[in-house]
Each structure stands twice: as C-alpha cells, then as structure tokens.
Design a protein around this motif. Sequence first.
Motif, PDB file in Angstrom:
ATOM      1  N   LEU A 108      -3.470  -0.477  -5.548  1.00  0.00           N
ATOM      2  CA  LEU A 108      -2.918  -1.684  -4.928  1.00  0.00           C
ATOM      3  C   LEU A 108      -1.936  -2.395  -5.854  1.00  0.00           C
ATOM      4  O   LEU A 108      -0.873  -2.855  -5.408  1.00  0.00           O
ATOM      5  CB  LEU A 108      -4.050  -2.629  -4.533  1.00  0.00           C
ATOM      6  N   ASN A 194       0.700   2.933   0.474  1.00  0.00           N
ATOM      7  CA  ASN A 194       0.532   1.487   0.364  1.00  0.00           C
ATOM      8  C   ASN A 194       1.840   0.805  -0.006  1.00  0.00           C
ATOM      9  O   ASN A 194       2.088  -0.339   0.406  1.00  0.00           O
ATOM     10  CB  ASN A 194      -0.543   1.161  -0.679  1.00  0.00           C
ATOM     11  N   THR A 239      -4.534  -2.678   3.472  1.00  0.00           N
ATOM     12  CA  THR A 239      -4.454  -1.656   2.427  1.00  0.00           C
ATOM     13  C   THR A 239      -5.727  -1.611   1.588  1.00  0.00           C
ATOM     14  O   THR A 239      -6.139  -0.530   1.145  1.00  0.00           O
ATOM     15  CB  THR A 239      -3.243  -1.921   1.516  1.00  0.00           C
ATOM     16  N   THR A 243      -7.877   1.725   1.251  1.00  0.00           N
ATOM     17  CA  THR A 243      -8.016   2.309  -0.082  1.00  0.00           C
ATOM     18  C   THR A 243      -9.472   2.389  -0.518  1.00  0.00           C
ATOM     19  O   THR A 243      -9.896   3.372  -1.141  1.00  0.00           O
ATOM     20  CB  THR A 243      -7.201   1.490  -1.098  1.00  0.00           C
TER      21      THR A 243
END
Length: 316
Positions: A108, A194, A239, A243
């Motif tokens: 991220l 992402n 996201t 993830t």
Amino acid sequence: MRDMAATQLRDRVAGHTAARRGPFWTIPRRDALVGYLLISPQLAGSVLFVLLPLALVGWYSLQEWNVLAGTFDFVGGANYAKLLADPKMGEVLTSTTLFSIGLVVLNLALALLLAILLNQKLAGTTFFRTLFFSPVLVSLVAWTIVWQFLLQGDGGINGLLGAVGVDGPNWLRGDATALLSVVVVQVIKNVGLNMVLFLAALQGVPRQLYEAAELDGANAWVRFLRITVPLISPTILLTSIITVVGSLQVFAQIAVLTQGGPGMSTTVLVYYLYQQAFQFRHFGYGATLSVLLFLIVAALTLVQWRMRRKWVFHES
C-alpha cells in the motif's frame, strides 16, 4: 334450470374476479422474470463453486478421511482439538502475521507513493505507468521461478551486489531473509494493481481544493493529509481489503521459492494447510485449517468494513 343458472352465476363471478385481478403476466412480472434469468448463471455459479464447497469443507473438517485406506470416519470435534494442541500452529500463525503485515504495509505504501509520483504532469509518466503495471500481467509461476534464480546465493542479485563489493547472502535460505524475500517478490508482482487504483482516485480529486489550500498557506504534507487522504480513503479501504485477503492466500510463491523453509520461517497458513492435506494426506485436518483460514479472512474483512465509518470519507 336451477343448475344452469348457478353455473352462469359462478362463471359471471369468476369473470368479474379475473377482470379485477388483471392479466397474470404484467410488465413488472415479466421484468422480474428477465432479471431472475439474467442473474441465474451467476447465482448457480455462486452456489456450486462457493457456498457448496464451503459447506463441504465444514463437513470434511468433522471427518477423518484417509484416501489411501479408503476410510471416511466421523470424528466430530477431534480435528479442532488437534488444531488447538498443534505445537506448530504458533510458528505458522507468527509467520502468517509477519508475512501479511509486511506485504500489506509495503504494497500500500509503495503503490500510493508511485501513484502520487505518476500523477504529475511530466514527460514519460505513461511509460513508467506501463512499466510498473506490467508485472501484474506476467504469469505468477514464471515470475516466481525467475526470482528464484535471482535470489540464489550465486544469482543475479548477489552478482550485482558483488560488483560494488558487497557479499550478499543466500536470500532464500536465511532465517532473516527468506520471509523478507518472498514479501518483496510478491510486492513487486502486484503493486501495479493498487497503483492504478490509487492513480484513478487521485485523478478524481478536484484541483481547486489544492489551490485553495495552497493560498491559505498549507504545505504539501498538510495538503496530503487533509485533502488527498480523506478524498481517496474509499480507495484505500478497497485496496486494503483486497491486499489483506490476498496476503492470506499466497501459496505459489512459498511453494516455489522456499517450500516453507528454512525451518518454519515461511510456512504460512495456506502452505501449512497444503502440507497437511496433500503431502501428509490428513484431509480432515486440512479442512479444519481451511475453516480457520476462512474465519480469519472473514474477521479481518469485517473489522475493516466496520471501521470504515471512522476514517472513510462519506461514510460517517
């Protein structure tokens, strides 16, 4: 005559009732039927390939299934008792936690940084967007095999380090480097996805807000915290969920790169499940580990979804 009159009366009453009810195939009913027909393939697929397997896994977790001996015996909660007493479960959950935290944080953070950099109006941004996204399209097994050769003791990574006088370790055989290596390989593979999501969110932030904040004296960091983060927070939520769930399902990278070693340092829950079910033929216990994995994924997703009201824009 009396019977005929009664029959005519019943027919007349039925006719009036039908007239009041109207035709059966009304437009709303036809539209509803079309809708049900359109969703029926997806619904059937969900039942056959999601709900039914989940139910079967729960049922198998209550059995002791020996494929070689051809036995299938009901053992109740014995597999769950075995799970609680498993001496390796602590190491497996620790490796899974470290792997997931490292993967989620690095993915991220790097994706958001790349998206911010590539959101600038500079020459060559299209090339770099394509470059960073291209690993997402590469075959997972091919990607992992290439990195397996690069991370060996005499591989390409150590060759580059040796060129500048650094003696690199055997990345996949060291207790301190194996897990980190798998995390980095996975981050590089999927960070582009992402990045694209963040990039799309950043391009939806009105420029006027940045201009007004700049006129008020807000520096770049304040503009990022007070404008960028709140307005892209729905994408951050999306996201993060994707993830986190993905980090708990990583298997091929572990199987190709480290096979769970050295020791138990990279034996995450999915790989331990595979070992128990398909290497040691403990299918009942493997199903129990699958139930545990499902509960962990469901719990983490639910926690993230519940917490969205506290920090996701438009959700308060």
